[in-house]
Design a protein around this motif. Structure first.
Motif, PDB file in Angstrom:
ATOM      1  N   SER A  10      -0.735  -7.093 -14.822  1.00  0.00           N
ATOM      2  CA  SER A  10       1.138  -6.472 -14.790  1.00  0.00           C
ATOM      3  C   SER A  10       2.233  -7.808 -14.280  1.00  0.00           C
ATOM      4  O   SER A  10       3.156  -8.394 -14.747  1.00  0.00           O
ATOM      5  N   GLY A  11       1.613  -8.095 -12.816  1.00  0.00           N
ATOM      6  CA  GLY A  11       2.437  -9.151 -12.198  1.00  0.00           C
ATOM      7  C   GLY A  11       3.252  -8.447 -11.555  1.00  0.00           C
ATOM      8  O   GLY A  11       4.482  -9.151 -10.477  1.00  0.00           O
ATOM      9  N   ILE A  12       3.111  -7.075 -11.532  1.00  0.00           N
ATOM     10  CA  ILE A  12       4.246  -6.308 -10.744  1.00  0.00           C
ATOM     11  C   ILE A  12       4.295  -6.765  -9.299  1.00  0.00           C
ATOM     12  O   ILE A  12       3.155  -6.521  -8.575  1.00  0.00           O
ATOM     13  N   ARG A  13       5.111  -6.664  -7.896  1.00  0.00           N
ATOM     14  CA  ARG A  13       5.392  -7.585  -6.757  1.00  0.00           C
ATOM     15  C   ARG A  13       6.091  -6.443  -5.814  1.00  0.00           C
ATOM     16  O   ARG A  13       7.027  -6.421  -6.384  1.00  0.00           O
ATOM     17  N   ASP A  14       5.616  -5.247  -5.434  1.00  0.00           N
ATOM     18  CA  ASP A  14       6.178  -4.229  -5.193  1.00  0.00           C
ATOM     19  C   ASP A  14       5.479  -4.432  -3.864  1.00  0.00           C
ATOM     20  O   ASP A  14       4.329  -3.308  -3.444  1.00  0.00           O
TER      21      ASP A  14
ATOM     22  N   PHE B  86       2.687  -1.343  -3.126  1.00  0.00           N
ATOM     23  CA  PHE B  86       0.834  -1.992  -2.649  1.00  0.00           C
ATOM     24  C   PHE B  86       0.568  -1.778  -0.694  1.00  0.00           C
ATOM     25  O   PHE B  86      -0.896  -1.109   0.070  1.00  0.00           O
ATOM     26  N   ALA B  87       1.622  -1.647  -0.097  1.00  0.00           N
ATOM     27  CA  ALA B  87       1.367  -1.613   0.888  1.00  0.00           C
ATOM     28  C   ALA B  87       1.401   0.229   1.999  1.00  0.00           C
ATOM     29  O   ALA B  87       0.005   0.741   2.119  1.00  0.00           O
ATOM     30  N   TYR B  88       1.564   1.188   0.743  1.00  0.00           N
ATOM     31  CA  TYR B  88       1.016   2.369   0.445  1.00  0.00           C
ATOM     32  C   TYR B  88      -0.396   2.112  -0.238  1.00  0.00           C
ATOM     33  O   TYR B  88      -1.574   3.455   1.011  1.00  0.00           O
ATOM     34  N   ILE B  89      -0.608   1.590  -0.883  1.00  0.00           N
ATOM     35  CA  ILE B  89      -2.215   1.369  -1.614  1.00  0.00           C
ATOM     36  C   ILE B  89      -2.831   1.160  -0.449  1.00  0.00           C
ATOM     37  O   ILE B  89      -3.917   1.772   0.072  1.00  0.00           O
ATOM     38  N   GLU B  90      -2.712   0.433   0.505  1.00  0.00           N
ATOM     39  CA  GLU B  90      -3.390  -0.106   1.732  1.00  0.00           C
ATOM     40  C   GLU B  90      -4.062   0.574   2.821  1.00  0.00           C
ATOM     41  O   GLU B  90      -4.397   1.327   3.160  1.00  0.00           O
ATOM     42  N   ALA B  91      -2.552   1.420   2.330  1.00  0.00           N
ATOM     43  CA  ALA B  91      -2.494   2.723   4.032  1.00  0.00           C
ATOM     44  C   ALA B  91      -3.316   3.678   3.207  1.00  0.00           C
ATOM     45  O   ALA B  91      -4.383   4.602   4.171  1.00  0.00           O
ATOM     46  N   PHE B  92      -2.950   3.768   2.137  1.00  0.00           N
ATOM     47  CA  PHE B  92      -4.080   4.939   2.002  1.00  0.00           C
ATOM     48  C   PHE B  92      -5.739   4.957   1.911  1.00  0.00           C
ATOM     49  O   PHE B  92      -6.744   5.477   2.207  1.00  0.00           O
ATOM     50  N   LYS B  93      -5.975   3.716   1.929  1.00  0.00           N
ATOM     51  CA  LYS B  93      -7.805   2.932   1.898  1.00  0.00           C
ATOM     52  C   LYS B  93      -7.848   2.771   3.067  1.00  0.00           C
ATOM     53  O   LYS B  93      -8.852   3.295   3.053  1.00  0.00           O
TER      54      LYS B  93
END
Length: 332
Positions: free
Chosen positions: A104-108, A112-119
């Motif tokens: 959807s082109g979201i640039r948050d 994305f920092a949270y997603i990478e930290a979770f990974k």
């Protein structure tokens, strides 16, 4: 929920043996003697060894990865399958959210920092929690106080840690992968190991907890002239019926698992009658037998309090994994 900058720092240098545990072999609370990849002897900080970058980091779960994970989970009792699912579902949900956001082109940047930290951090954080849960237990055992394990919760925490310390290591992973029948399956195992290793550890820990009143739990005091060493695979099956040159799966009753808590103390969970429940004093022959087996089952690292001792055992390092690889190469 608000996250602090520290919560989003990526934990990429993943130790598969608890660094704080390795300090028991240090004379300055930092440095230990160990074998290098080329089987030289070196001395360095515990923070520099028994680790691999991104060892516990999430890898994208394709349909093939998911099928492998679920097929392994289905070998477990239903209650463990449900537990595995509770660990897996957040990753699948996060994977969906990330995909939708990117499409959807979201640039948050924070999202994305949270997603990478979770990974990167979730499995590492789980292992850290298991380590914290046994810190006082291990300190009590070093005072020869077994009463701390009279608590069901403490025993549960200790067996959970025990199971994960078996399954979380690089040597355990590499032996499982090397035993697979084809390259595609090896690749799937390696890419899924960040999760498979954790469910294996959970299962092993639960099994030890369930048989705690059947097995013999033995505290082994070492007052000999030689220290226990430890390794990058610190809990191994040392049952006397097992031949390290034979890759046959041991019988269920051929299970005597040893863990060096410190150079002068070991803990065993035994099916055999080799030692009695509770406190035992062991011979130098036993210490040397165990040290040799720890080296055989190690991948790269054996760790000790002095250089001279490691010189005696370094020739055995990696022997077990080499046998597995050679047998597989012969059969293909």
């Amino acid at each position: 929920m608000e996250f602090k900058p520290k919560d989003l720092e990526l934990k990429r240098e993943n130790h598969y043996v608890w660094a704080n545990y390795l300090k028991n072999w240090s004379l300055n609370n930092s440095d230990v003697w160990y074998t290098t990849k080329k089987l030289k002897i070196a001395c360095d900080s515990v923070k520099a060894i028994a680790k691999e970058k991104d060892f516990y980091k999430y890898h994208y779960i394709s349909r093939k990865h998911l099928d492998l994970i679920l097929s392994l989970s289905k070998l477990s009792p239903e209650e463990l399958q449900a537990l595995h699912k509770s660990y897996l579902d957040p990753y699948l949900q996060l994977q969906t959210v990330e995909s939708l956001c990117r499409q959807s082109g979201i640039r948050d940047e924070k999202l994305f920092a949270y997603i990478e930290a979770f990974k990167s951090n979730t499995i590492e954080n789980l292992h850290t929690a298991h380590e914290k849960n046994v810190d006082l237990i291990l300190k009590s055992l070093q005072r020869f106080d077994l009463t701390i394990l009279d608590s069901t919760q403490n025993m549960c925490n200790f067996m959970c840690y025990w199971g994960h310390q078996i399954a979380r290591t690089k040597p355990f992973r590499d032996k499982i992968i090397a035993a697979q029948t084809d390259q595609e399956l090896q690749k799937l195992y390696k890419e899924s190991w960040w999760f498979i290793g954790y469910i294996f550890g959970t299962n092993i820990g639960k099994s030890f907890f369930e048989t705690r009143n059947i097995d013999k739990h033995c505290l082994l005091i070492n007052e000999t002239d030689e220290d226990f060493i430890t390794s990058d695979h610190p809990i191994i099956n040392v049952h006397e019926a097992i031949n390290e040159n034979d890759l046959a799966v041991p019988n269920s009753d051929e299970a005597d698992f040893f863990y060096a808590i410190s150079p002068r103390l070991g803990y065993m969970i035994n099916k055999s009658d080799r030692f009695k429940n509770g406190i035992n004093y062991i011979s130098i022959d036993f210490v040397q037998e165990i040290n040799k087996k720890l080296a055989i089952y190690a991948d790269q690292y054996i760790i000790g309090t002095n250089e001279a001792q490691l010189q005696n055992y370094k020739k055995f390092v990696g022997k077990r994994l080499n046998i597995i690889k050679n047998l597989k190469n012969t059969s293909t």
